[in-house]
Design a protein around this motif. Structure first.
Motif, PDB file in Angstrom:
ATOM      1  N   CYS A  77       0.848  -1.204   0.000  1.00 38.07           N
ATOM      2  CA  CYS A  77       0.000   0.000   0.000  1.00 38.07           C
ATOM      3  C   CYS A  77       0.878   1.247   0.000  1.00 38.07           C
ATOM      4  O   CYS A  77       1.795   1.365   0.817  1.00 38.07           O
ATOM      5  CB  CYS A  77      -0.912   0.013   1.215  1.00 38.07           C
ATOM      6  N   CYS A 115      -8.168   0.190  -1.142  1.00 33.24           N
ATOM      7  CA  CYS A 115      -7.419  -0.418  -0.035  1.00 33.24           C
ATOM      8  C   CYS A 115      -8.049   0.021   1.291  1.00 33.24           C
ATOM      9  O   CYS A 115      -8.283   1.204   1.515  1.00 33.24           O
ATOM     10  CB  CYS A 115      -5.951  -0.002  -0.087  1.00 33.24           C
ATOM     11  N   CYS A 168      -6.614  -0.836   4.324  1.00 33.22           N
ATOM     12  CA  CYS A 168      -5.644  -1.046   5.407  1.00 33.22           C
ATOM     13  C   CYS A 168      -5.801   0.069   6.448  1.00 33.22           C
ATOM     14  O   CYS A 168      -6.421   1.103   6.193  1.00 33.22           O
ATOM     15  CB  CYS A 168      -4.218  -1.107   4.859  1.00 33.22           C
ATOM     16  N   CYS A 177      -4.769   3.572   5.314  1.00 33.48           N
ATOM     17  CA  CYS A 177      -5.720   4.222   4.413  1.00 33.48           C
ATOM     18  C   CYS A 177      -6.954   4.678   5.185  1.00 33.48           C
ATOM     19  O   CYS A 177      -7.447   5.789   4.983  1.00 33.48           O
ATOM     20  CB  CYS A 177      -6.116   3.284   3.278  1.00 33.48           C
TER      21      CYS A 177
HETATM   22 ZN   LIG Z   1      -3.817   1.062   2.239  1.00 33.67          ZN
END
Ligand SMILES: [Zn+2]
Length: 764
Positions: free
Chosen positions: A164, A204, A206, A209
């Protein structure tokens, strides 16, 4: 201190190239220095005109024959090389255990050995990273470095895990790796193959993010792709901003470690839709980099070689014509099918390179693997690279001579094009490019936000189905027309706002001479309609001339008319209809606007007995010209540009070219007559004119690969000389001739009796 060979070579390079650049830098150096010794060399990114890259495969460390490749660098006259350093695979023994090393590398420093060899050859070295994937051990140790979907499942690419761009892998691990590389080998700069990470097809989720988006937007990440959702729109803009921030952060790292010229330049592509999909804001990137490293390796059957010249012009339009745009040019069979180890047909490789030169692109040969059993691929680059060296001063630092601007918009690609950007924005642009190249009309791509800056030098702006336009962009278009510029727009141009939301009517309805007819509110064509093959629809040209020309007369048909057809319909006197293929809805036409073509709805093609027009005449406008107060505006509701890109019917190309010639009045400075598909590009270097004539006619000129170029001729050229000297000396930089030409009425007349692959005419 003794200057190193590298510095000496750099200074030689600086003196040999780019008159303007050298003058500027030496002026600057002189104002800061007390002695001749401290003249600053031109930075590598302003002087390295030819590049080479051997993309190292994992088994190459054992078989990389560096002395042989040094000979190849010399034979191909490269000034810089791009060498794999780290990222997915490292070719040096990194002290970081999580930086994966090539199989069989052991403790060898292949990157360092190649850098050292390149230095001895006086070459610039750019360290290549490929950053967006890692091996499984990294995932196990740092799952937070990996991009995940809404369920928390890592995004994978084959065996590898996708990292990422908002996580510590990009923000601290890779910077450490780059600092290590600078410390070991001091490359001149860095590049990265797939630096922008996940594209917009994947969100994304995660933790980085989630947190980053929440902090910036005050909202949670969008659940899914939904262009009408404010949160999704914010995510698109936030994702763009994160890539620009990453660009700046990487530059801060490499420059702090390697000095101000040790810049980081991620690779960029040649497709606007591709850049949009990858969140790479092309104009903002060009504003923060002094060089573009272009990853646009081959033509497609849809675009042809001419797309390379077009791409060069498009990028120079943002970056500046004094900057460099080297482009990776594979010597192997790339595309469909892909054979990394087989030679690309030489005619195909050369045509792509020559079209690139015509658009101001610099060559960069590219091999994958340091050892090849198909040795024919080592023969392709050498002659063309040597020709480039002999002519380099005519191939850089020049200004296009063109009066026609083809407008493009990355924002409209995103917010109007949405999930149908290829159909809604790329195809119309491509259709215009093809029509202009085929008609040999000099043109430049114009970013929609540069209309004020560039428009002063242009007579015509073309807006190819630019659906989404913001208020500032609309105001710039209006200013262009108020200054006397002519406008051609197609499809749904200006029917949507900057978010892609439909407006009640075309924002430029008054200029176009049409307005939305009411009834249903405006909407994009349905994806099924966009992806359908051509419907059997037609355009009816007006006025109809049917009884004037040879053909059976049918009672009840319209009587012959004495009204003359508009010059836009020149060349179509023997027909009252043209094939179309698209579908049109009614529009209201303003008083004073003239409808030159109307729509004929679809009817069956099979069985042949049923192929007759059910509704031969409608009032639905397909082509409207609106001449008011001496200004020329044409609006083409019919998607002729898109149809031309898809169906390649010469009638569509001819009609588009006619529109431009009418709109341009007498501003087109070049006329080319002769057979074949030619890409002709005209430039100025102060008083010098430089004219590329690239022959794209051959066996396979449309469908890849090209196996043989067919010579064409004679080609006669007529160009208006802006300098207007009493006589001109014309040097043929391929054919080797020199001739003196006397202009007639300000025009130069030249003839190429037979054109092989290309000619470069330098007119002094
Ligand atoms: Zn991410």
């Amino acid at each position: 201190m003794m200057p190193s060979r590298r510095d000496f070579v750099a200074q030689l390079g600086a003196m040999a190239i780019l008159g303007r650049t050298f003058d500027a830098s030496s002026r600057e150096a002189a104002s800061h220095s007390t002695g001749a010794e401290s003249v600053a060399p031109v930075p590598w990114y302003r002087r390295t005109l030819r590049w080479g890259q051997t993309n190292i495969t994992e088994i190459d460390p054992a078989r990389y024959d560096i002395p042989w490749w040094r000979g190849y660098w010399r034979r191909t006259a490269v000034q810089g090389v791009i060498v794999n350093a780290g990222g997915i695979v490292a070719y040096y023994p990194s002290r970081y255990p999580l930086q994966y090393r090539a199989t069989g590398l052991g403790d060898r420093d292949l990157f360092g050995d190649l850098t050292h060899a390149a230095r001895e050859e006086g070459l610039v070295v750019v360290a290549r990273m490929d950053s967006n994937r890692v091996h499984e051990p990294v995932f196990r140790e740092h799952p937070d470095w990996i991009a995940v979907d809404a369920e928390g499942t890592p995004y994978r690419s084959g065996e590898l895990y996708v990292t990422c761009i908002n996580g510590p892998y990009y923000r601290s691990f890779l910077p450490d790796v780059m600092r290590e590389i600078v410390g070991r080998a001091r490359p001149d700069g860095f590049t990265d193959n797939s630096w922008s990470g996940l594209d917009r097809n994947s969100i994304c989720y995660c933790e980085n993010c989630k947190r980053g988006f929440h902090d910036a937007a005050g909202a949670n990440l969008p659940h899914r792709r939904d262009w009408d959702d404010a949160g999704y729109r914010k995510w698109i803009e936030w994702s763009y901003a994160r890539r620009l921030e990453l660009w700046d952060a990487n530059n801060a790292v490499t420059r702090a470690a390697g000095g101000p010229e040790c810049i980081w330049v991620g690779m960029n592509g040649g497709s606007i839709a591709g850049q949009a999909r990858s969140f790479r804001d092309y104009r903002a990137i060009c504003a923060r980099t002094p060089i573009v490293l272009l990853d646009h390796q081959t033509r497609s059957n849809a675009e042809g070689f001419q797309h390379n010249a077009f791409t060069g012009k498009l990028i120079h339009g943002m970056l500046g014509w004094d900057k460099l745009i080297p482009e990776s040019m594979p010597m192997y069979q790339i595309g469909t099918p892909m054979f990394r180890l087989a030679t690309k047909p030489a005619a195909e490789a050369r045509a792509w390179m020559l079209a690139g030169f015509a658009g101001g692109i610099q060559p960069w040969w590219h091999h994958v693997s340091a050892y090849h059993e198909d040795r024919r691929m080592y023969r392709t680059a050498e002659p063309i690279m040597r020709w480039h060296r002999e002519n380099e001063r005519y191939l850089v630092d020049r200004t296009p001579v063109a009066s026609v601007g083809l407008v493009w918009s990355q924002r409209s690609t995103d917010f109007y094009g949405r999930d149908s950007a290829d159909e809604l924005t790329e195809q119309p642009l491509r259709g215009w490019m093809q029509a202009l190249v085929r008609a040999r009309i000099p043109h430049v791509p114009v970013h929609v936000d540069q209309i004020d800056a560039v428009g002063r030098d242009l007579a015509v702006l073309i807006l190819p189905n630019i659906g989404a336009l913001g208020d500032a962009q609309l105001a710039a278009i209006r200013r262009f027309v108020e200054r006397g510029g002519a406008l051609i727009a197609t499809g749904q141009t200006s029917l949507f706002d900057e978010w892609g939301d439909a407006r009640p009517d075309f924002a430029l309805a008054d200029l176009f001479g049409i307005s939305h007819a009411g009834g249903a509110s405006p909407a994009r064509p349905a994806p099924e309609r966009l992806r359908a093959t051509a419907a059997q629809t037609y355009l009816r040209l007006t006025p109809e001339l049917r009884a004037r020309v040879d053909g059976p007369h049918v009672s009840g048909e319209p009587a012959p008319t004495s009204e003359r057809r508009h010059p836009v319909l020149a060349g179509f006197d023997e027909t009252d209809i043209l094939p179309f293929g698209g579908t049109l809805d009614p529009l209201r036409v303003a008083a004073g606007a003239r409808v030159l073509a109307t729509f004929i709805p679809a009817f069956p093609a099979f069985p042949p007995e049923t192929a007759w027009m059910r509704e031969p005449r409608t009032q639905i406008p397909a082509l409207v010209v609106n001449e008011q107060h001496g200004r020329r505006v044409a609006f083409v509701p019919a998607e002729l540009d898109r149809r031309y890109a898809i169906d390649n019917l010469p009638d569509h190309g001819d009609l588009l070219a006619n529109l431009v010639r009418w709109a341009a009045r007498d501003s087109i400075a070049l006329q080319v007559d002769g057979p074949g598909l030619l890409d002709v590009e005209l430039y100025r270097q102060t008083d010098r004119l430089v004219l590329h004539v690239v022959n794209l006619t051959g066996v396979g000129s449309w469908r890849a690969p090209m196996e043989e170029i067919t010579p064409v001729g004679p080609v006669s050229l007529r160009l208006r000389d802006p300098v207007r000297k009493a006589s001109r000396v014309v040097r043929w930089r391929v054919g080797g001739r020199t001739e003196r030409v006397l202009p007639r009425d300000g025009w130069l007349h030249l003839t190429l009796p037979l054109l092989h692959e290309h000619e470069l005419l330098v007119i002094e």
